[in-house]
Design a protein around this motif. Structure first.
Motif, short mmCIF file in Angstrom:
data_model
loop_
_atom_site.label_atom_id
_atom_site.label_comp_id
_atom_site.label_asym_id
_atom_site.label_seq_id
_atom_site.Cartn_x
_atom_site.Cartn_y
_atom_site.Cartn_z
N MET A 184 0.70 -1.11 -0.10
CA MET A 184 0.15 0.00 0.13
C MET A 184 0.94 1.16 0.21
O MET A 184 1.95 1.36 0.52
CB MET A 184 -0.89 0.10 1.14
N LYS A 185 0.37 2.27 -0.69
CA LYS A 185 1.27 3.44 -0.90
C LYS A 185 0.54 4.32 0.21
O LYS A 185 -0.61 4.70 0.11
CB LYS A 185 1.20 4.12 -2.25
N ILE A 186 1.52 4.94 1.05
CA ILE A 186 0.98 5.78 2.42
C ILE A 186 1.72 7.17 2.30
O ILE A 186 3.02 7.20 1.99
CB ILE A 186 0.89 5.17 3.38
N VAL A 187 1.01 8.11 2.51
CA VAL A 187 1.68 9.40 3.10
C VAL A 187 1.29 9.50 4.54
O VAL A 187 0.33 9.52 5.01
CB VAL A 187 1.08 10.58 2.32
N GLU A 246 -2.24 11.31 -7.54
CA GLU A 246 -1.96 10.80 -8.98
C GLU A 246 -0.47 10.04 -9.05
O GLU A 246 -0.62 9.23 -10.33
CB GLU A 246 -1.33 12.21 -9.80
N ARG A 247 0.03 10.02 -8.24
CA ARG A 247 1.46 9.09 -8.01
C ARG A 247 0.88 7.77 -7.43
O ARG A 247 1.72 7.03 -7.16
CB ARG A 247 2.43 9.85 -7.41
N GLY A 257 -10.51 9.63 -5.36
CA GLY A 257 -9.40 8.68 -4.82
C GLY A 257 -8.71 9.17 -3.39
O GLY A 257 -7.76 8.59 -2.97
N PHE A 258 -9.52 10.02 -2.48
CA PHE A 258 -9.07 10.41 -1.33
C PHE A 258 -9.48 9.31 -0.20
O PHE A 258 -10.62 9.19 -0.06
CB PHE A 258 -9.43 11.88 -1.18
N ALA A 286 -3.18 20.93 -3.40
CA ALA A 286 -2.36 20.36 -4.62
C ALA A 286 -1.45 19.32 -4.44
O ALA A 286 -1.27 18.43 -5.09
CB ALA A 286 -1.33 21.83 -5.21
N ASP A 287 -0.91 19.40 -3.19
CA ASP A 287 0.12 18.30 -2.79
C ASP A 287 -0.76 17.01 -2.77
O ASP A 287 -0.40 15.91 -3.11
CB ASP A 287 0.69 18.61 -1.49
N VAL A 288 -1.99 16.91 -2.14
CA VAL A 288 -3.04 15.85 -2.02
C VAL A 288 -3.05 15.20 -3.46
O VAL A 288 -2.84 14.20 -3.52
CB VAL A 288 -4.18 16.31 -1.32
#
Length: 297
Positions: free
Chosen positions: A1-4, A68-69, A91-92, A61-63
């Motif tokens: 899973m890709k996570i911030v 997108e990535r 997609g949030f 914009a960062d979100v």
């Protein structure tokens, strides 16, 4: 899973767990000097794993760029800044760990609030991020006991242990748990410390009174020494009396109390006069050439 990941050292173990089994795209670290846990260790760990570290505010914009990535989840854990909330259709997916049993304990300082109120139970709530702070649908919730021996640092550590177990559950079955989150039954007012005006050490206090204040407020407790204002980063005490008000031993300060002394580790306040005079926390918004002494929340 890709996570911030957005947060500090309170939930360091969760960050390490995500590094081991997932792709952490970035760390957003933020913390004030009066926070019980800061972000030094989590930042060091991120850099060891080549995870980009940011201290600035996460913008909309960062979100969108992270989505997108391929970002699949924004995970906030003891992070004090407002995070832009987008529709799930875009997609949030975002989760917050809050150190209280919502809807009780909304707001910035739920641990200290629980201690001030003398609560015997608290816990951690995992919820979806929403436009209003701590108002999102509840994904998981787990409670624990606050004992008479616990101070607020102990409660933070219990939150860390509880939050880790909850995160394991979440990542094992994310789609189901996120999809079955339940709305909060009601939205209570944000919690505010009602007696923060008392959170100052003085020579007139007894050992028991000083110990009680540190038990509640930890690093939010203030002391003035030689006209400088400090937060109390560490505290212990003894019954032996001092022959003077303050003795600086290098490793820490001995501070005279009415019937003994305190042994203090100190953190100098950046805006001493305003911090000392403040009777509420979070600190009122005050300007020193555009500087704000509290978190953007």
């Amino acid at each position: 899973m890709k996570i911030v990941f957005l947060g500090g050292d309170t939930f360091l173990r969760i960050f390490a767990y995500m590094l081991a089994g997932h792709e952490v795209m970035a760390l957003y670290a933020y913390g004030n000097q009066e926070d019980c846990f800061r972000s030094g260790e989590i930042v060091q760990l991120a850099r060891q794993h080549d995870v980009p570290v940011h201290y600035g505010k996460l913008s909309e914009a960062d979100v969108r760029q992270y989505i997108e990535r391929g970002c699949e989840m924004f995970f906030s854990a003891d992070y004090g800044r407002k995070i832009p909330v987008l529709p799930q259709e875009e997609g949030f997916y975002a989760v917050n760990l809050h150190n209280a049993l919502l809807p009780e304990g909304r707001g910035y300082c739920p641990v200290e609030f629980a201690m001030e109120q003398g609560l015997r139970r608290s816990g951690v709530t995992m919820h979806k991020l929403a436009d209003k702070f701590d108002a999102g649908e509840i994904i998981l919730q787990e409670s624990f006991e606050i004992t008479a021996e616990d101070d607020s640092v102990d409660v933070y550590l219990k939150c860390a242990q509880t939050g880790f177990r909850m995160t394991e559950k979440l990542l094992e079955n994310f789609t189901y748990l996120y999809g079955h989150a339940r709305p909060q039954e009601k939205l209570l007012p944000t919690c505010k410390l009602e007696h923060y005006d008392e959170a100052r050490l003085s020579h007139a206090l007894s050992v028991a009174e000083a110990r009680r204040l540190y038990r509640i407020y930890n690093c939010l407790l203030r002391v003035k020494i030689h006209d400088r204002v400090y937060f109390v980063g560490g505290f212990s005490c003894g019954k032996a009396e001092l022959c003077t008000d303050v003795i600086d031993e290098g490793w820490g300060v001995l501070y005279r109390l009415r019937d003994g002394h305190a042994r203090l580790q100190l953190i100098e306040a950046e805006h001493g006069d305003a911090v000392w005079q403040a009777e509420t926390y979070p600190f009122p918004r005050m300007s020193w050439g555009g500087t704000d002494c509290r978190k953007n929340s």
